[in-house]
Design a protein around this motif. Structure first.
Motif, PDB file in Angstrom:
ATOM      1  N   LEU A  25     -10.216  16.682 -12.861  1.00  0.00           N
ATOM      2  CA  LEU A  25      -8.785  16.566 -13.112  1.00  0.00           C
ATOM      3  C   LEU A  25      -8.492  15.117 -13.472  1.00  0.00           C
ATOM      4  N   LEU A  26      -8.007  14.895 -14.677  1.00  0.00           N
ATOM      5  CA  LEU A  26      -7.868  13.539 -15.200  1.00  0.00           C
ATOM      6  C   LEU A  26      -6.391  13.173 -15.356  1.00  0.00           C
ATOM      7  N   GLY A  27      -5.866  13.140 -16.561  1.00  0.00           N
ATOM      8  CA  GLY A  27      -4.528  12.637 -16.780  1.00  0.00           C
ATOM      9  C   GLY A  27      -3.414  13.562 -16.333  1.00  0.00           C
ATOM     10  N   LEU A  28      -2.278  12.956 -15.951  1.00  0.00           N
ATOM     11  CA  LEU A  28      -1.043  13.673 -15.628  1.00  0.00           C
ATOM     12  C   LEU A  28       0.096  13.055 -16.419  1.00  0.00           C
ATOM     13  N   ALA A  29       1.038  13.885 -16.835  1.00  0.00           N
ATOM     14  CA  ALA A  29       2.237  13.385 -17.513  1.00  0.00           C
ATOM     15  C   ALA A  29       3.402  14.301 -17.201  1.00  0.00           C
ATOM     16  N   ALA A  30       4.450  13.737 -16.624  1.00  0.00           N
ATOM     17  CA  ALA A  30       5.671  14.511 -16.411  1.00  0.00           C
ATOM     18  C   ALA A  30       6.409  14.657 -17.726  1.00  0.00           C
ATOM     19  N   SER A  31       6.977  15.824 -17.951  1.00  0.00           N
ATOM     20  CA  SER A  31       7.760  16.061 -19.162  1.00  0.00           C
ATOM     21  C   SER A  31       8.900  15.050 -19.256  1.00  0.00           C
ATOM     22  N   PRO A  32       9.183  14.530 -20.455  1.00  0.00           N
ATOM     23  CA  PRO A  32      10.337  13.628 -20.593  1.00  0.00           C
ATOM     24  C   PRO A  32      11.663  14.326 -20.321  1.00  0.00           C
ATOM     25  N   THR A  33      11.647  15.654 -20.325  1.00  0.00           N
ATOM     26  CA  THR A  33      12.838  16.428 -19.980  1.00  0.00           C
ATOM     27  C   THR A  33      12.607  17.172 -18.656  1.00  0.00           C
ATOM     28  N   TYR A  34      11.924  16.514 -17.730  1.00  0.00           N
ATOM     29  CA  TYR A  34      11.573  17.144 -16.451  1.00  0.00           C
ATOM     30  C   TYR A  34      12.807  17.641 -15.703  1.00  0.00           C
ATOM     31  N   ALA A  35      13.892  16.913 -15.786  1.00  0.00           N
ATOM     32  CA  ALA A  35      15.101  17.317 -15.065  1.00  0.00           C
ATOM     33  C   ALA A  35      15.590  18.687 -15.505  1.00  0.00           C
ATOM     34  N   GLN A  36      15.243  19.086 -16.733  1.00  0.00           N
ATOM     35  CA  GLN A  36      15.649  20.400 -17.243  1.00  0.00           C
ATOM     36  C   GLN A  36      14.541  21.449 -17.124  1.00  0.00           C
ATOM     37  N   ASP A  37      13.273  21.049 -17.393  1.00  0.00           N
ATOM     38  CA  ASP A  37      12.211  22.069 -17.456  1.00  0.00           C
ATOM     39  C   ASP A  37      11.219  22.019 -16.301  1.00  0.00           C
ATOM     40  N   ASN A  38      11.235  20.966 -15.476  1.00  0.00           N
ATOM     41  CA  ASN A  38      10.339  20.842 -14.313  1.00  0.00           C
ATOM     42  C   ASN A  38       8.859  20.950 -14.676  1.00  0.00           C
ATOM     43  N   LEU A  39       8.487  20.515 -15.881  1.00  0.00           N
ATOM     44  CA  LEU A  39       7.104  20.676 -16.331  1.00  0.00           C
ATOM     45  C   LEU A  39       6.287  19.411 -16.101  1.00  0.00           C
TER      46      LEU A  39
ATOM     47  N   VAL B 146       0.842  -1.187   0.000  1.00  0.00           N
ATOM     48  CA  VAL B 146       0.000   0.000   0.000  1.00  0.00           C
ATOM     49  C   VAL B 146       0.880   1.241   0.000  1.00  0.00           C
ATOM     50  N   VAL B 147       0.717   2.074  -1.022  1.00  0.00           N
ATOM     51  CA  VAL B 147       1.464   3.327  -1.114  1.00  0.00           C
ATOM     52  C   VAL B 147       0.688   4.466  -0.481  1.00  0.00           C
ATOM     53  N   ALA B 148      -0.636   4.487  -0.703  1.00  0.00           N
ATOM     54  CA  ALA B 148      -1.462   5.583  -0.184  1.00  0.00           C
ATOM     55  C   ALA B 148      -2.873   5.085   0.038  1.00  0.00           C
ATOM     56  N   THR B 149      -3.539   5.671   1.042  1.00  0.00           N
ATOM     57  CA  THR B 149      -4.939   5.382   1.327  1.00  0.00           C
ATOM     58  C   THR B 149      -5.684   6.693   1.512  1.00  0.00           C
ATOM     59  N   GLY B 150      -7.019   6.596   1.537  1.00  0.00           N
ATOM     60  CA  GLY B 150      -7.844   7.757   1.845  1.00  0.00           C
ATOM     61  C   GLY B 150      -7.918   8.798   0.759  1.00  0.00           C
ATOM     62  N   LEU B 151      -7.619   8.421  -0.490  1.00  0.00           N
ATOM     63  CA  LEU B 151      -7.717   9.361  -1.600  1.00  0.00           C
ATOM     64  C   LEU B 151      -9.124   9.303  -2.197  1.00  0.00           C
ATOM     65  N   THR B 152      -9.455  10.294  -3.004  1.00  0.00           N
ATOM     66  CA  THR B 152     -10.755  10.344  -3.659  1.00  0.00           C
ATOM     67  C   THR B 152     -10.557  10.384  -5.166  1.00  0.00           C
ATOM     68  N   VAL B 153     -10.779   9.246  -5.788  1.00  0.00           N
ATOM     69  CA  VAL B 153     -10.684   9.068  -7.232  1.00  0.00           C
ATOM     70  C   VAL B 153      -9.311   9.512  -7.768  1.00  0.00           C
ATOM     71  N   PRO B 154      -8.242   8.838  -7.368  1.00  0.00           N
ATOM     72  CA  PRO B 154      -6.948   9.120  -8.012  1.00  0.00           C
ATOM     73  C   PRO B 154      -7.013   8.675  -9.467  1.00  0.00           C
ATOM     74  N   TRP B 155      -6.735   9.578 -10.382  1.00  0.00           N
ATOM     75  CA  TRP B 155      -6.953   9.332 -11.818  1.00  0.00           C
ATOM     76  C   TRP B 155      -5.605   9.282 -12.549  1.00  0.00           C
ATOM     77  N   GLY B 156      -4.994  10.427 -12.770  1.00  0.00           N
ATOM     78  CA  GLY B 156      -3.692  10.444 -13.426  1.00  0.00           C
ATOM     79  C   GLY B 156      -2.594  10.002 -12.480  1.00  0.00           C
ATOM     80  N   LEU B 157      -1.553   9.361 -13.042  1.00  0.00           N
ATOM     81  CA  LEU B 157      -0.410   8.911 -12.259  1.00  0.00           C
ATOM     82  C   LEU B 157       0.821   8.997 -13.145  1.00  0.00           C
ATOM     83  N   THR B 158       1.836   9.697 -12.663  1.00  0.00           N
ATOM     84  CA  THR B 158       3.071   9.835 -13.425  1.00  0.00           C
ATOM     85  C   THR B 158       4.233   9.838 -12.448  1.00  0.00           C
ATOM     86  N   PHE B 159       5.441   9.678 -12.954  1.00  0.00           N
ATOM     87  CA  PHE B 159       6.616   9.542 -12.100  1.00  0.00           C
ATOM     88  C   PHE B 159       7.650  10.614 -12.416  1.00  0.00           C
ATOM     89  N   LEU B 160       8.335  11.063 -11.371  1.00  0.00           N
ATOM     90  CA  LEU B 160       9.388  12.072 -11.493  1.00  0.00           C
ATOM     91  C   LEU B 160      10.756  11.393 -11.483  1.00  0.00           C
TER      92      LEU B 160
END
Length: 361
Positions: free
Chosen positions: A102-116, A47-61
Motif C-alpha cells: 500500500l503506497l500513495g494516498l490522496a484525498a479527493s479535492p471535493t472530499y467534503a462532497q464525495d468522501n472519496l 511527534v504525531v505518531a509512533t510505532g508504525l510500520t513503513v508509513p508511506w502515503g500521507l494525505t489530509f482531510l
C-alpha cells in the motif's frame, strides 16, 4: 548560514530555513534570484505518531486530520496530534513484497462532497489505483494493469491544482518500459478522477504526461502551478525534475544531466548516497525532499524560471530514513520515517510521523 526573503503571505514566515549547504549539482551555473519562502523550526519536532510500520502515503482531510497508509499492513490510519493513531480502513487485495504494497494516498479535492480517498497499491498481478469511502466496505478500481515488481513500483499519487490525479509509476525493473510511449510504466500519469484520460493530455487518449522516468516517488506543485518530481537514480544521480507536459527525462538512456537534446535535464542532482529522494512537498518557494538512503530532508530553493538554487540539508541522520513530507493544513511540515522497511535501523519508537512548526518572524 541563513538567508532572508520577504514573506509571501501572512501565514508564511520571512526567514529561509538555516543549514549548511551540502554538495549538489544544479542545472545552471548562474542562478536567478530565489523566490520567497517560509521557514520551519527543525529543532522543534513534534511527534504525531509512533510505532508504525513503513508509513508511506500521507494525505489530509478537511477537518485537519491526516490519513497515513502503512505499506505492509494495508491499513489506513487517521492521525491527529495528541491522539493515538486510529485505524479507519484496510485496503483489500494488497500484496506487499519488497518495495511494493500500500503506497500513495490522496484525498479527493471535493472530499467534503464525495468522501472519496484514492490509493495506489500492489495487488496480486499488478499495481493499481482505487478509490473508496471511509466507513464503507470495498474499493472501486479506476486504473489497473500497471506492471508490478518488488522494486521500482513508484506509488505517489496527488491531485494537482487543475483537479486532475497524477501518479508516479516506476519502471518495475524493466528499463525499456520508460521509453515506450505505449507503456504506462516509467511515467508520470495524469488522469481524471474516474481514471479516464483528460482531453488536454499530451497524447490523445493516453494517460502519459511525461516519460523517461526510473522511479518517481515525489510530486509537488508550486504557487505558479508548476509540477516538480523527485526521482531515484540507479548508481550515480538522483534527481529533482521540473515536469513539463510531454517531456522525456531520459531514463534509461541517461541518468542525471546530459547533452542529449531529446531529454530534459534535472534542476538538481545528488549522488545516490546523499539522497534517494522519496516524497516531495513545496512550501512557499522551497521544495522539500525526504531522503531515504541520505537520511536527511533536503530543502531546495526554487527560482522564478523553474530552476533551483543551492540545496541545503536538514535533519541529517537525526531520524533515519525519511519517506514522505507534506505541508499540512495546520501550516506544519509533516515528515514520516521509513526505518522498518528492511533497509533501516529502527529505533524503539519507529516508525514515526513528525511535524515541524513554522518559525516566528
Amino acid at each position: 548560514m541563513s538567508r532572508r526573503f520577504a514573506a509571501t503571505s501572512a501565514a508564511c514566515a520571512a526567514i529561509l530555513a538555516a543549514g549548511v549547504a551540502l554538495t549538489a549539482t544544479t542545472a545552471e551555473a548562474e542562478q536567478p534570484a530565489v523566490l520567497a519562502t517560509p521557514s520551519f523550526d527543525f529543532d522543534s519536532p513534534q511527534v504525531v505518531a509512533t510505532g508504525l510500520t513503513v508509513p508511506w502515503g500521507l494525505t489530509f482531510l478537511p477537518d485537519g486530520s491526516a490519513l497515513a497508509a502503512e505499506r505492509n499492513s494495508a491499513r489506513v490510519l487517521r492521525l491527529r496530534p495528541g491522539a493515538a493513531p486510529e485505524p479507519v480502513f484496510t485496503v483489500p487485495g494488497v500484496v506487499a513484497s519488497g518495495e511494493s504494497g500500500l503506497l500513495g494516498l490522496a484525498a479527493s479535492p471535493t472530499y467534503a462532497q464525495d468522501n472519496l480517498v484514492y490509493a495506489y497499491f500492489t495487488a496480486a498481478n499488478d499495481n493499481r489505483i482505487v478509490r473508496f469511502q471511509l466507513g464503507q466496505q470495498g474499493v472501486t478500481p479506476i486504473l489497473t494493469g500497471l506492471a508490478k515488481a518488488t522494486i521500482h513500483d513508484g506509488g505517489r499519487i496527488k491531485f494537482g491544482p487543475d483537479g486532475k490525479l497524477y501518479a508516479g509509476v516506476g519502471d518495475a525493473g524493466n528499463t525499456a518500459l520508460a521509453q515506450n510511449p505505449q507503456s504506462r510504466n516509467g511515467k508520470i500519469l495524469r488522469m481524471n478522477p474516474d481514471g479516464s484520460a483528460p482531453a488536454d493530455n499530451p497524447t490523445a487518449g493516453s494517460l502519459v504526461y511525461s516519460l523517461g522516468h526510473r522511479n518517481v516517488q515525489g510530486l509537488a506543485w508550486d504557487a505558479q502551478g508548476r509540477l516538480f518530481a523527485t526521482e531515484f537514480g540507479q548508481n550515480t544521480w538522483d534527481e529533482v525534475n521540473h515536469i513539463v507536459a510531454g517531456a522525456n527525462y531520459g531514463w534509461p538512456t541517461v541518468e542525471g544531466n546530459s547533452t542529449d537534446p531529446r531529454f530534459r535535464n534535472p534542476i538538481v542532482q545528488w549522488s545516490t548516497a546523499q539522497a534517494s529522494p522519496s516524497g516531495a512537498a513545496i512550501a512557499g518557494d522551497t521544495l522539500y525532499a525526504a531522503a531515504l538512503r541520505g537520511t536527511r530532508l533536503w530543502t531546495v530553493p526554487l527560482t522564478g524560471d523553474g530552476g533551483a538554487g543551492t540545496p541545503v540539508a536538514e535533519l541529517t541522520g537525526q531520524f533515519g530514513r525519511l519517506r514522505t513530507v507534506e505541508l499540512g493544513p495546520d501550516g506544519f511540515l509533516w515528515v514520516t520515517t521509513s526505518n522498518r522497511d528492511g533497509r533501516g535501523t529502527p529505533a524503539a519508537t519507529d516508525d514515526r510521523v513528525l511535524r515541524f512548526p513554522q518559525t516566528t518572524p
